[in-house]
Design an enzyme around this catalytic site. Structure first.
Site, PDB file in Angstrom:
ATOM      1  N   GLU A 234      26.599  41.221  28.957  1.00 38.66           N
ATOM      2  CA  GLU A 234      27.847  41.972  29.482  1.00 38.66           C
ATOM      3  C   GLU A 234      28.010  43.606  29.026  1.00 38.66           C
ATOM      4  O   GLU A 234      28.325  43.785  27.985  1.00 38.66           O
ATOM      5  CB  GLU A 234      28.915  41.255  28.984  1.00 38.66           C
ATOM      6  CG  GLU A 234      30.415  41.223  29.778  1.00 38.66           C
ATOM      7  CD  GLU A 234      31.230  42.519  29.179  1.00 38.66           C
ATOM      8  OE1 GLU A 234      31.033  43.449  29.803  1.00 38.66           O
ATOM      9  OE2 GLU A 234      32.056  42.279  28.276  1.00 38.66           O
ATOM     10  N   CYS A 268      36.350  47.139  28.241  1.00 43.48           N
ATOM     11  CA  CYS A 268      35.328  47.364  29.227  1.00 43.48           C
ATOM     12  C   CYS A 268      35.966  47.004  30.548  1.00 43.48           C
ATOM     13  O   CYS A 268      35.379  47.577  31.710  1.00 43.48           O
ATOM     14  CB  CYS A 268      34.121  46.305  29.140  1.00 43.48           C
ATOM     15  SG  CYS A 268      34.786  44.583  28.942  1.00 43.48           S
TER      16      CYS A 268
END
Length: 542
Positions: A234, A268
């Site tokens: 990720e 993010c």
């Protein structure tokens, strides 16, 4: 004897040093993986219900320790206590959901038998072995523990390396896990920087789960390739927010500014690029500036403190923010509000006159920066949003939900949220992950749990039977029978499906055809295959 290196605990808001932890050695890292591999058979042999019970105890520990957790996270990262509490809430929500559904998600599944009449076929979920979880510093609890929990529920043992930037939270995670004695043999926390991470990656583990920058993900992938260690990454993001001309501008500006500046932009899925329809561009910018200026910047450990934006946690990240801003300003961008560093804080900032030639619009800035560009039409908005090496997430604002969903399907991202920002990350069963430089794999829900397992195929039955058509086809002399089965069972058109029977009638007459063993087997196989297909379609709701 040389003193062992330590990781200091530094509050980025105050500069205060509030503790330290000894760095794990590479030898200790490799030994931990070996110990976890030896412990794996015992943990994986536990029924899922037992693993759920153990992790429910961790859920109790987390809830009881809420104030302790939020205090450490706040000191370690500088974020407000309430934002730290959101990390606890998201983590516990995901833990509870995974525990609730793990027995069903990990259960053995029966699959159709094809042409085999006397065998049964199953898919089982088998754990990998030792899973390495490499955590980030921006959400040092919520982006670490859910991966640990899912890996453990799936039957793996787990090595954890928290980020060295937030070492105090890493020690806290270790302390919380230790409060569940039944977990002690099956999870290890190793502290340190890149040398410890390298030692863990090359130990090697059996699976790696990484949350971090795209650059870190690529380095870990190169190191894992030598052992063919599977992994999920990720990575970073450069999330776009699209404001269509029919959007609720007040809401879009308020929650767009929140999405850009929450956690000081260190998410993010933060809003890092904003594209606004040119018809409403000026009005949106005005409201976004006011929403940004209303945010309170500061730090106080008191849970009742009014601050919404804390410091930049990592000094290295502050350097990136300043470099991106300096280049953008040199190339013609204008700051409408903010734009200044104050110690380890950076003022929430709105910029205009930005272009895709600027790193601010191409690379992950990870700071409280909201650059805004106009677009001419929907096609240009999609083109601008997709003009990125990243593909984690995006947000779209429109009163027309059908239109917004149509635009969402054209974006090259792992997820999209409509008429909000960031919030979709906290939904336990909504898959989360990216494309392109944002990584691969999905966390959350069934897919997030199952990614810590391998699909194992199991075929069960007696020795091949004479009446089993598929077994008969192992012997020579049945070319015609095999071709007939192919057409009758899998034919696409009525002509293909009826051709075998029509040919048999022409050759021998219908009565003799039906008395022949080959035709009987053919009909039996066809009936079974169609029955299996109907069962499969019913099971999948088709």
């Amino acid at each position: 004897m040389e003193a062992r290196p330590v990781l200091p605990f530094i509050n980025p808001a105050t500069g205060e040093r509030f503790g330290q932890v000894a760095v794990s050695t590479p030898a200790e890292a490799k030994a931990a993986v070996a110990e976890l591999r030896a412990a794996f058979p015992a943990w994986s042999a536990q029924p899922v219900s037992r693993r759920v019970a153990v992790l429910r105890e961790l859920q109790r520990v987390l809830i009881d320790a809420t104030d302790e957790i939020t205090a450490v996270i706040s000191q370690d990262t500088g974020k407000p206590r309430q934002d730290a509490l959101l990390e606890v809430l998201v983590t516990v929500d995901m833990l509870a959901d995974a525990c609730r559904h793990a027995p069903a998600w990990l259960r053995r599944e029966h699959v159709a038998s094809g042409l085999y009449l006397f065998k049964r076929f199953y898919v089982e979920r088998r754990p990998y072995g030792v899973v390495l979880v490499l955590g980030p510093w921006n959400y040092p609890l919520a982006l670490v523990l859910p991966g640990v929990i899912a890996a453990l529920l799936a039957g793996n043992t787990v090595a954890v390396k928290p980020s060295e930037v937030c070492a105090a939270t890493g020690v806290l995670v270790e302390r919380l896990l230790a409060r569940v004695p039944a977990l002690a043999p099956y999870v290890r926390v190793l502290h340190g920087g890149p040398p410890v991470g390298q030692a863990l990656v090359t130990a090697p583990p059996d699976f790696i789960f990484l949350t971090g920058s795209s650059g870190t993900g690529k380095r870990v992938m190169r190191a894992a390739a030598d052992q063919l260690t599977p992994l999920v990454v990720e990575g970073g993001g450069k999330d776009a927010m699209l404001v269509l001309e029919d959007a609720d501008l007040a809401a879009a500006a308020e929650w767009g500014a929140w999405g850009a500046h929450f956690n000081a932009g260190q998410s993010c899925v933060a809003v890092e690029r904003v594209y606004v329809a040119e018809q409403v561009y000026g009005r949106f910018v005005d409201v976004a500036v006011r929403a940004t200026e209303a945010l309170q910047v500061g730090y106080d450990l008191d849970p009742r403190a009014p601050y919404q934006v804390g410091p930049i946690t990592s000094p290295a990240q502050m350097a990136i923010i300043e470099a991106h801003m300096a280049e953008a300003l040199a190339q013609g961008a204008r700051v409408l509000t903010g734009g200044r560093r104050r110690g380890q804080f950076y003022e929430p900032t709105v910029l205009v006159d930005v272009t895709h030639a600027m790193r601010l619009m191409r690379e992950e800035t990870f700071g409280p920066i909201m650059p805004i560009m106009p677009f001419h039409d929907e096609a240009e908005a999609v083109q601008l949003a997709n003009d990125s090496t990243f593909g984690l997430s995006a947000s779209i604002w429109s009163r027309d939900l059908e239109r917004a969903q149509a635009v969402a399907r054209r974006l090259n991202t792992g997820s999209v949220i409509i008429n909000d920002t960031i919030a979709h990350f906290g939904v336990p069963q909504l898959p989360f992950g990216g494309q392109k430089d944002s990584g691969f794999g999905r966390t959350h829900g069934r897919d997030g749990l199952r990614q810590f397992t391998q699909a194992f195929g199991l075929a069960v039955g007696s020795a091949p039977q004479a009446l089993d058509v598929a077994a008969q086809l192992r012997y020579p002399g049945h070319y015609g029978l095999a071709g007939a089965i192919l057409r009758l069972v899998f034919g696409v058109t009525p002509r293909q499906r009826s051709a075998p029977l029509a040919a048999a009638v022409r050759r021998a007459g219908l009565g003799r055809v039906l008395l022949s063993a080959g035709a009987a087997g053919l009909i039996t196989a066809a009936a079974f295959a169609f029955s299996a297909r109907r069962r499969s379609r019913r099971a999948h709701g088709r």
